[in-house]
Each structure stands twice: as C-alpha cells, then as structure tokens.
Design a protein around this motif. Structure first.
Motif, PDB file in Angstrom:
ATOM      1  N   LEU A   1      47.304  14.313  41.775  1.00 30.13           N
ATOM      2  CA  LEU A   1      46.022  14.409  42.471  1.00 30.13           C
ATOM      3  C   LEU A   1      44.972  15.032  41.563  1.00 30.13           C
ATOM      4  O   LEU A   1      43.830  14.574  41.524  1.00 30.13           O
ATOM      5  N   TYR A   2      45.359  16.047  40.822  1.00 27.43           N
ATOM      6  CA  TYR A   2      44.436  16.708  39.888  1.00 27.43           C
ATOM      7  C   TYR A   2      43.878  15.693  38.881  1.00 27.43           C
ATOM      8  O   TYR A   2      42.662  15.617  38.657  1.00 27.43           O
ATOM      9  N   THR A   3      44.761  14.889  38.299  1.00 25.68           N
ATOM     10  CA  THR A   3      44.343  13.870  37.332  1.00 25.68           C
ATOM     11  C   THR A   3      43.437  12.837  37.994  1.00 25.68           C
ATOM     12  O   THR A   3      42.424  12.425  37.426  1.00 25.68           O
ATOM     13  N   HIS A   4      43.801  12.435  39.223  1.00 23.95           N
ATOM     14  CA  HIS A   4      42.999  11.424  39.923  1.00 23.95           C
ATOM     15  C   HIS A   4      41.605  11.953  40.248  1.00 23.95           C
ATOM     16  O   HIS A   4      40.612  11.246  40.074  1.00 23.95           O
ATOM     17  N   LEU A   5      41.516  13.183  40.711  1.00 20.32           N
ATOM     18  CA  LEU A   5      40.206  13.776  40.984  1.00 20.32           C
ATOM     19  C   LEU A   5      39.343  13.779  39.726  1.00 20.32           C
ATOM     20  O   LEU A   5      38.161  13.426  39.766  1.00 20.32           O
ATOM     21  N   ASN A   6      39.959  14.135  38.594  1.00 26.39           N
ATOM     22  CA  ASN A   6      39.211  14.249  37.344  1.00 26.39           C
ATOM     23  C   ASN A   6      38.851  12.909  36.718  1.00 26.39           C
ATOM     24  O   ASN A   6      38.114  12.877  35.741  1.00 26.39           O
ATOM     25  N   LYS A   7      39.321  11.805  37.291  1.00 25.57           N
ATOM     26  CA  LYS A   7      38.838  10.487  36.871  1.00 25.57           C
ATOM     27  C   LYS A   7      37.411  10.262  37.358  1.00 25.57           C
ATOM     28  O   LYS A   7      36.655   9.492  36.782  1.00 25.57           O
ATOM     29  N   TYR A   8      37.044  10.937  38.443  1.00 26.03           N
ATOM     30  CA  TYR A   8      35.752  10.696  39.094  1.00 26.03           C
ATOM     31  C   TYR A   8      34.816  11.890  39.062  1.00 26.03           C
ATOM     32  O   TYR A   8      33.601  11.716  39.090  1.00 26.03           O
ATOM     33  N   ILE A   9      35.378  13.090  39.073  1.00 18.58           N
ATOM     34  CA  ILE A   9      34.575  14.313  39.057  1.00 18.58           C
ATOM     35  C   ILE A   9      35.271  15.310  38.138  1.00 18.58           C
ATOM     36  O   ILE A   9      36.377  15.054  37.661  1.00 18.58           O
ATOM     37  N   SER A  10      34.625  16.433  37.907  1.00 23.22           N
ATOM     38  CA  SER A  10      35.227  17.465  37.058  1.00 23.22           C
ATOM     39  C   SER A  10      35.678  18.631  37.942  1.00 23.22           C
ATOM     40  O   SER A  10      34.860  19.258  38.614  1.00 23.22           O
ATOM     41  N   VAL A  11      36.985  18.894  37.921  1.00 23.64           N
ATOM     42  CA  VAL A  11      37.559  19.978  38.708  1.00 23.64           C
ATOM     43  C   VAL A  11      38.322  20.898  37.774  1.00 23.64           C
ATOM     44  O   VAL A  11      39.188  20.439  37.018  1.00 23.64           O
ATOM     45  N   GLU A  12      37.992  22.172  37.812  1.00 23.21           N
ATOM     46  CA  GLU A  12      38.696  23.163  36.994  1.00 23.21           C
ATOM     47  C   GLU A  12      40.072  23.448  37.593  1.00 23.21           C
ATOM     48  O   GLU A  12      40.261  23.380  38.812  1.00 23.21           O
ATOM     49  N   ALA A  13      41.013  23.804  36.739  1.00 19.33           N
ATOM     50  CA  ALA A  13      42.391  24.062  37.175  1.00 19.33           C
ATOM     51  C   ALA A  13      42.446  25.167  38.231  1.00 19.33           C
ATOM     52  O   ALA A  13      43.186  25.054  39.211  1.00 19.33           O
ATOM     53  N   HIS A  14      41.656  26.230  38.058  1.00 19.00           N
ATOM     54  CA  HIS A  14      41.692  27.332  39.030  1.00 19.00           C
ATOM     55  C   HIS A  14      41.148  26.884  40.394  1.00 19.00           C
ATOM     56  O   HIS A  14      41.615  27.337  41.432  1.00 19.00           O
TER      57      HIS A  14
ATOM     58  N   PHE B   1      41.393  23.763  41.467  1.00 20.27           N
ATOM     59  CA  PHE B   1      42.353  22.811  42.010  1.00 20.27           C
ATOM     60  C   PHE B   1      43.483  23.509  42.761  1.00 20.27           C
ATOM     61  O   PHE B   1      43.999  22.967  43.741  1.00 20.27           O
ATOM     62  N   LYS B   2      43.850  24.688  42.336  1.00 20.32           N
ATOM     63  CA  LYS B   2      44.904  25.422  43.066  1.00 20.32           C
ATOM     64  C   LYS B   2      44.501  25.594  44.526  1.00 20.32           C
ATOM     65  O   LYS B   2      45.311  25.406  45.428  1.00 20.32           O
ATOM     66  N   LYS B   3      43.251  25.931  44.764  1.00 20.25           N
ATOM     67  CA  LYS B   3      42.761  26.104  46.132  1.00 20.25           C
ATOM     68  C   LYS B   3      42.654  24.741  46.837  1.00 20.25           C
ATOM     69  O   LYS B   3      43.041  24.609  47.993  1.00 20.25           O
ATOM     70  N   ILE B   4      42.146  23.739  46.127  1.00 20.20           N
ATOM     71  CA  ILE B   4      42.040  22.400  46.692  1.00 20.20           C
ATOM     72  C   ILE B   4      43.416  21.903  47.114  1.00 20.20           C
ATOM     73  O   ILE B   4      43.611  21.400  48.224  1.00 20.20           O
TER      74      ILE B   4
END
Length: 191
Positions: free
Chosen positions: A5-18, A20-23
């Motif tokens: 999911l982290y990789t998929h989100l970052n195909k479209y937007i920029s999400v920091e690892a910290h 993503f833990k909450k997401i």
C-alpha cells in the motif's frame, strides 16, 4: 505494515514513512478463501477493499438467475460497491474471492477520519477513481464497438494478467458471453 500500500500510494502522491505508519493503522488485514463472499447483495456496503494478493470479482445476479461479473480486482486494485458505500444504501452486488486473497479493509467512518487527518489522500483516491471510471468507459466502448470474438481476443491480449488467472467462465461473464461461446472461440483459434 503494508509495503504494498505504501508503494502504491507513492505512485500517485508523496507519503513519508512516519506518516504511513499512522495511515496504515486505519486499515485492517483480512484473508478470504477462494469462493468466499465478502459482500452479499442486500447488505449495506460499509468497506473499501485494497487487494494485496489475490483476486476479487464483483457481480450481480440477473432476473433469470445468471451471474454477471462487472469487475475484477487484483493486486494493488481497490474494490467496493461505491454507490452503496457512499450513499449508505443496500447493494445489488456480490464481492467474492476468485482465489485465496489478502486484503486491507477500511470502513467508511475510518476513511473519513483518515482523509481529514491526511488530506493528501483525497488526491490519491481521486486519481485512483478517475482511472477506474475511465476504464469502465473503455469497457462500455468495447462492448458496443467490438464483435463478441473481437471483444474476447482484445481482453485476453490486453489483460493477460486476468486471462491467465481468472477462470474462463468468469471472463465470459465479465464480457457478456456464455462459457460455451468462449470455448468455441478458443477452439476455432487453435484450429
């Protein structure tokens, strides 16, 4: 944590690892077995499903008792009955696992909280939904424009990831064909 999911989100937007833990904490993992029903017609659709591994189909049953598949979801695809989910109404659709499947599940209330906490995800979901909507329009174009035979071969050539994984009777259902007709087309091509 779901790397997928982290990789998929970052195909479209920029999400920091910290972040993503909450997401990721908003999602619940779920495993479903092949042929297991995730959603039944008549229920209220309360969940959005992200496929980590496996395959789902969404279908309805016609007045004549025939199953008609409207969509599939494989890895990194989302599935739900969006109208039922959004409008809090009963669904006309079933969602079923085509193979053993691993999902990430979020309910409507949690998704709303997630979007408030991380507004950038509004952009992500908008982009994913636009792609899905465009794909639905292309399917309609093909259904209206191609012969049955052209439709089948177009699908199998352009979507080999489905043609190799999904049983032929489900592909027939998705394309509005009968399994017998698909068998005839395949036999004709081999000869």
């Amino acid at each position: 944590m779901s790397e997928q999911l982290y990789t998929h989100l970052n195909k479209y937007i920029s999400v920091e690892a910290h972040d993503f833990k909450k997401i990721n904490s908003y999602f619940k993992p779920k495993r479903v077995l092949k042929k297991e029903i995730v959603l039944e017609a008549g229920e209220f659709c309360q969940h959005l499903y992200f496929v980590e591994k496996g395959c789902l189909q969404q279908y309805f049953i016609t007045d004549k008792g025939t199953e008609r598949t409207v969509q599939f979801a494989i890895e990194n695809w989302w599935m739900t009955d969006f109208l039922s989910y959004q409008n809090k109404t009963r669904t006309d659709f079933y969602i079923q696992a085509v193979e053993n499947t691993r999902l990430l599940v979020i309910d409507r209330q949690d998704q709303e909280q997630l979007l408030q906490e991380f507004p950038i995800l509004e952009r992500y979901f908008r982009m994913v939904y636009q792609i899905a909507y465009g794909s639905s329009l292309m399917k309609m174009k093909y259904l209206f424009n191609f012969s049955k035979e052209e439709l089948y071969f177009h699908f199998t050539e352009h979507f080999p990831e489905f043609a190799q994984r999904v049983p032929q009777y489900l592909i027939a259902s998705f394309l509005g064909l009968t399994p017998e007709y698909v068998s005839e087309i395949r036999a004709k091509k081999r000869s």
